[in-house]
Scaffold this motif. Structure first.
Motif, PDB file in Angstrom:
ATOM      1  N   SER A  94       0.840  -1.200   0.000  1.00 60.00           N
ATOM      2  CA  SER A  94       0.000   0.000   0.000  1.00 60.00           C
ATOM      3  C   SER A  94       0.876   1.252   0.000  1.00 60.00           C
ATOM      4  CB  SER A  94      -0.915   0.009   1.229  1.00 60.00           C
ATOM      5  OG  SER A  94      -1.950  -0.934   1.102  1.00 60.00           O
ATOM      6  N   PRO A  95       0.412   2.322  -0.628  1.00 56.26           N
ATOM      7  CA  PRO A  95       1.226   3.550  -0.727  1.00 56.26           C
ATOM      8  C   PRO A  95       1.192   4.372   0.567  1.00 56.26           C
ATOM      9  CG  PRO A  95      -0.867   3.875  -1.817  1.00 56.26           C
ATOM     10  CD  PRO A  95      -0.861   2.446  -1.365  1.00 56.26           C
ATOM     11  N   TYR A  96       1.865   3.891   1.586  1.00 57.86           N
ATOM     12  CA  TYR A  96       1.827   4.580   2.880  1.00 57.86           C
ATOM     13  C   TYR A  96       2.487   5.955   2.818  1.00 57.86           C
ATOM     14  CZ  TYR A  96       0.385   0.004   4.603  1.00 57.86           C
ATOM     15  OH  TYR A  96      -0.285  -1.167   4.797  1.00 57.86           O
ATOM     16  N   SER A  97       3.344   6.166   1.823  1.00 57.87           N
ATOM     17  CA  SER A  97       3.999   7.471   1.711  1.00 57.87           C
ATOM     18  C   SER A  97       2.999   8.580   1.399  1.00 57.87           C
ATOM     19  CB  SER A  97       5.078   7.430   0.622  1.00 57.87           C
ATOM     20  OG  SER A  97       4.507   7.094  -0.625  1.00 57.87           O
ATOM     21  N   THR A  98       1.855   8.233   0.794  1.00 56.51           N
ATOM     22  CA  THR A  98       0.830   9.239   0.511  1.00 56.51           C
ATOM     23  C   THR A  98      -0.114   9.431   1.692  1.00 56.51           C
ATOM     24  OG1 THR A  98      -0.748   7.646  -0.423  1.00 56.51           O
ATOM     25  CG2 THR A  98       0.889   8.571  -1.929  1.00 56.51           C
ATOM     26  N   GLY A  99      -0.124   8.465   2.620  1.00 56.79           N
ATOM     27  CA  GLY A  99      -0.983   8.572   3.796  1.00 56.79           C
ATOM     28  C   GLY A  99      -2.446   8.290   3.538  1.00 56.79           C
ATOM     29  N   PHE A 100      -2.775   7.804   2.347  1.00 61.22           N
ATOM     30  CA  PHE A 100      -4.178   7.561   2.015  1.00 61.22           C
ATOM     31  C   PHE A 100      -4.278   6.438   1.009  1.00 61.22           C
ATOM     32  CE2 PHE A 100      -7.833   8.296  -0.834  1.00 61.22           C
ATOM     33  CZ  PHE A 100      -8.865   8.261   0.090  1.00 61.22           C
TER      34      PHE A 100
ATOM     35  N   VAL B 216     -12.972   3.948  12.799  1.00 64.72           N
ATOM     36  CA  VAL B 216     -12.159   3.864  14.009  1.00 64.72           C
ATOM     37  C   VAL B 216     -11.089   4.943  13.925  1.00 64.72           C
ATOM     38  CG1 VAL B 216     -10.811   2.389  15.527  1.00 64.72           C
ATOM     39  CG2 VAL B 216     -12.540   1.366  14.034  1.00 64.72           C
ATOM     40  N   TYR B 217     -11.045   5.803  14.952  1.00 63.05           N
ATOM     41  CA  TYR B 217     -10.096   6.907  14.983  1.00 63.05           C
ATOM     42  C   TYR B 217      -8.944   6.596  15.935  1.00 63.05           C
ATOM     43  CZ  TYR B 217     -13.941   9.734  13.026  1.00 63.05           C
ATOM     44  OH  TYR B 217     -14.955  10.228  12.260  1.00 63.05           O
ATOM     45  N   TYR B 218      -7.743   6.881  15.471  1.00 61.38           N
ATOM     46  CA  TYR B 218      -6.547   6.873  16.308  1.00 61.38           C
ATOM     47  C   TYR B 218      -5.884   8.233  16.140  1.00 61.38           C
ATOM     48  CZ  TYR B 218      -7.504   1.901  15.876  1.00 61.38           C
ATOM     49  OH  TYR B 218      -8.125   0.681  15.868  1.00 61.38           O
ATOM     50  N   ASP B 219      -4.945   8.527  17.013  1.00 59.52           N
ATOM     51  CA  ASP B 219      -4.273   9.814  16.897  1.00 59.52           C
ATOM     52  C   ASP B 219      -3.462   9.892  15.607  1.00 59.52           C
ATOM     53  OD1 ASP B 219      -3.791  12.367  17.981  1.00 59.52           O
ATOM     54  OD2 ASP B 219      -1.779  11.755  18.598  1.00 59.52           O
ATOM     55  N   GLU B 220      -3.001   8.751  15.127  1.00 53.93           N
ATOM     56  CA  GLU B 220      -2.110   8.721  13.975  1.00 53.93           C
ATOM     57  C   GLU B 220      -2.801   8.354  12.665  1.00 53.93           C
ATOM     58  OE1 GLU B 220      -0.292   8.118  17.788  1.00 53.93           O
ATOM     59  OE2 GLU B 220      -1.705   6.832  16.731  1.00 53.93           O
TER      60      GLU B 220
ATOM     61  N   ARG C  12     -21.024  -5.531  -1.312  1.00 51.26           N
ATOM     62  CA  ARG C  12     -19.808  -4.786  -1.650  1.00 51.26           C
ATOM     63  C   ARG C  12     -19.262  -4.085  -0.411  1.00 51.26           C
ATOM     64  NH1 ARG C  12     -21.739  -1.548  -5.226  1.00 51.26           N
ATOM     65  NH2 ARG C  12     -21.079  -2.695  -7.087  1.00 51.26           N
ATOM     66  N   VAL C  13     -17.940  -4.073  -0.287  1.00 52.46           N
ATOM     67  CA  VAL C  13     -17.273  -3.377   0.818  1.00 52.46           C
ATOM     68  C   VAL C  13     -16.298  -2.367   0.235  1.00 52.46           C
ATOM     69  CG1 VAL C  13     -15.830  -3.587   2.875  1.00 52.46           C
ATOM     70  CG2 VAL C  13     -17.439  -5.416   2.285  1.00 52.46           C
ATOM     71  N   THR C  14     -16.381  -1.137   0.693  1.00 54.58           N
ATOM     72  CA  THR C  14     -15.425  -0.096   0.327  1.00 54.58           C
ATOM     73  C   THR C  14     -14.747   0.384   1.598  1.00 54.58           C
ATOM     74  OG1 THR C  14     -16.803   0.622  -1.530  1.00 54.58           O
ATOM     75  CG2 THR C  14     -15.109   2.151  -0.761  1.00 54.58           C
ATOM     76  N   GLY C  15     -13.428   0.426   1.579  1.00 54.98           N
ATOM     77  CA  GLY C  15     -12.679   0.845   2.760  1.00 54.98           C
ATOM     78  C   GLY C  15     -11.597   1.839   2.407  1.00 54.98           C
ATOM     79  N   LEU C  16     -11.139   2.572   3.405  1.00 51.03           N
ATOM     80  CA  LEU C  16     -10.050   3.521   3.207  1.00 51.03           C
ATOM     81  C   LEU C  16      -9.328   3.758   4.529  1.00 51.03           C
ATOM     82  CD1 LEU C  16     -10.970   6.541   4.502  1.00 51.03           C
ATOM     83  CD2 LEU C  16     -12.439   6.516   2.493  1.00 51.03           C
ATOM     84  N   PHE C  17      -8.105   4.235   4.420  1.00 55.35           N
ATOM     85  CA  PHE C  17      -7.396   4.719   5.607  1.00 55.35           C
ATOM     86  C   PHE C  17      -6.830   6.096   5.311  1.00 55.35           C
ATOM     87  CE2 PHE C  17      -3.758   2.379   3.581  1.00 55.35           C
ATOM     88  CZ  PHE C  17      -2.839   3.425   3.510  1.00 55.35           C
ATOM     89  N   LEU C  18      -6.645   6.878   6.360  1.00 55.56           N
ATOM     90  CA  LEU C  18      -6.035   8.204   6.272  1.00 55.56           C
ATOM     91  C   LEU C  18      -5.068   8.342   7.431  1.00 55.56           C
ATOM     92  CD1 LEU C  18      -5.948  11.079   4.966  1.00 55.56           C
ATOM     93  CD2 LEU C  18      -7.670  11.739   6.666  1.00 55.56           C
ATOM     94  N   CYS C  19      -3.797   8.576   7.123  1.00 54.90           N
ATOM     95  CA  CYS C  19      -2.790   8.803   8.160  1.00 54.90           C
ATOM     96  C   CYS C  19      -2.501  10.294   8.285  1.00 54.90           C
ATOM     97  CB  CYS C  19      -1.488   8.069   7.818  1.00 54.90           C
ATOM     98  SG  CYS C  19      -1.598   6.273   7.943  1.00 54.90           S
ATOM     99  N   ARG C  20      -2.128  10.714   9.477  1.00 55.45           N
ATOM    100  CA  ARG C  20      -1.808  12.123   9.705  1.00 55.45           C
ATOM    101  C   ARG C  20      -0.663  12.538   8.791  1.00 55.45           C
ATOM    102  NH1 ARG C  20      -0.428  12.831  15.564  1.00 55.45           N
ATOM    103  NH2 ARG C  20       1.674  13.209  14.796  1.00 55.45           N
TER     104      ARG C  20
END
Length: 285
Positions: free
Chosen positions: A63-69, A119-123, A80-88
């Protein structure tokens, strides 16, 4: 205790606990989660299979963690399932990866059978749903968090103005940036600075990001020395200490001063022509 009072207490308690970070847990500080049980799935269902596929994709080392998304989709409606993550936006790719990996495992503990989860985390933040959530502004899931120390009454107006101007400047910068992220600092007193951070999910348009951040900023508890407001599509936070990695953020430089006008050189009389014996020759220097 009323539901509203319970909610406020929970937000306040979550804010305090987010500072009690152990060395073992510093990459995934849990804040809050939302998973209404109005829609659920059963064990060994098609939805669960698709969910595991999406979560595996999001937490993959590729996964492209360098983009944070990142986002992923699996299956067909109604499963159907759609998911995403967002890093600070100030975090390294490795810290982002560890937070997302932890969130993927943690979500089954906090929301073991719900189809709609945040689910929210600080990071980082992890979100998935059986509905379309990509490129769609969502201002749901609003959550307040604040520092329990009040701004002194004689500085309150100054502080509120400073928070508003700093955060709105950051919101404009974030909306216009590809990563939909910005952080700014401003002088509050001679010895103290204000630190502000805003972020949207990068799949939003410029206008949707700006609208989301303006709503979030308007909800900030600016009579406190620190606070944040988190929604599904964006979040904003300010503090009187550097809560993000300043070295990982390029702070916009103030515009250079306008150039000083250049005076025209004085006009001098043209030189006299030189004369040579035998013939006349003219030249100009």
């Amino acid at each position: 205790m009323s539901s509203r009072a319970s909610f406020i207490f929970l937000c306040f308690f979550s804010f305090l606990t987010c500072f009690k970070v152990s060395a073992q847990n510093q990459d995934h500080t849990y804040l809050y989660h939302i998973c209404p049980n109005t829609t659920t799935y059963s064990g060994n269902s098609t939805y669960l299979t698709n969910l595991r596929t999406v979560l595996a994709s999001l937490s993959s080392r590729n996964s492209p963690y360098s983009t944070g998304f990142q986002n992923a989709t699996a299956g067909k409606a109604p499963d159907r399932v759609t998911g995403l993550f967002l890093c600070r936006g100030d975090l390294s790719p490795e810290v982002c990866r560890r937070c997302v990996t932890f969130a993927v495992n943690d979500t089954f503990n906090r929301c073991p059978k719900e189809r709609v989860v945040v689910v929210y985390y600080d990071e980082c933040m992890l979100r998935y749903s059986n509905e379309s959530i990509l490129s769609t502004l969502s201002t749901g899931g609003g959550m307040y968090m604040w520092n329990n120390q009040n701004v002194t009454s004689n500085q309150l107006d100054q502080f509120k103005d400073l928070v508003a101007s700093t955060m709105n400047q950051a919101a404009t910068e974030a909306a216009n940036s590809p990563r939909k992220f910005s952080a700014r600092t401003a002088n509050f007193t001679r010895l103290r600075s204000l630190y502000g951070l805003v972020q949207c999910t990068p799949d939003l348009t410029r206008q949707d990001c700006l609208s989301c951040l303006q709503q979030s900023i308007n909800q900030l508890p600016t009579d406190k020395i620190g606070g944040r407001f988190i929604m599904h599509s964006c979040n904003s936070r300010y503090e009187l200490y550097a809560f993000y990695n300043e070295s990982a953020i390029t702070i916009p430089s103030p515009p250079p001063p306008p150039p000083r006008p250049v005076s025209a050189p004085p006009v001098s009389a043209p030189p006299r022509p030189a004369m040579l014996i035998g013939k006349v020759s003219f030249f100009f220097v």
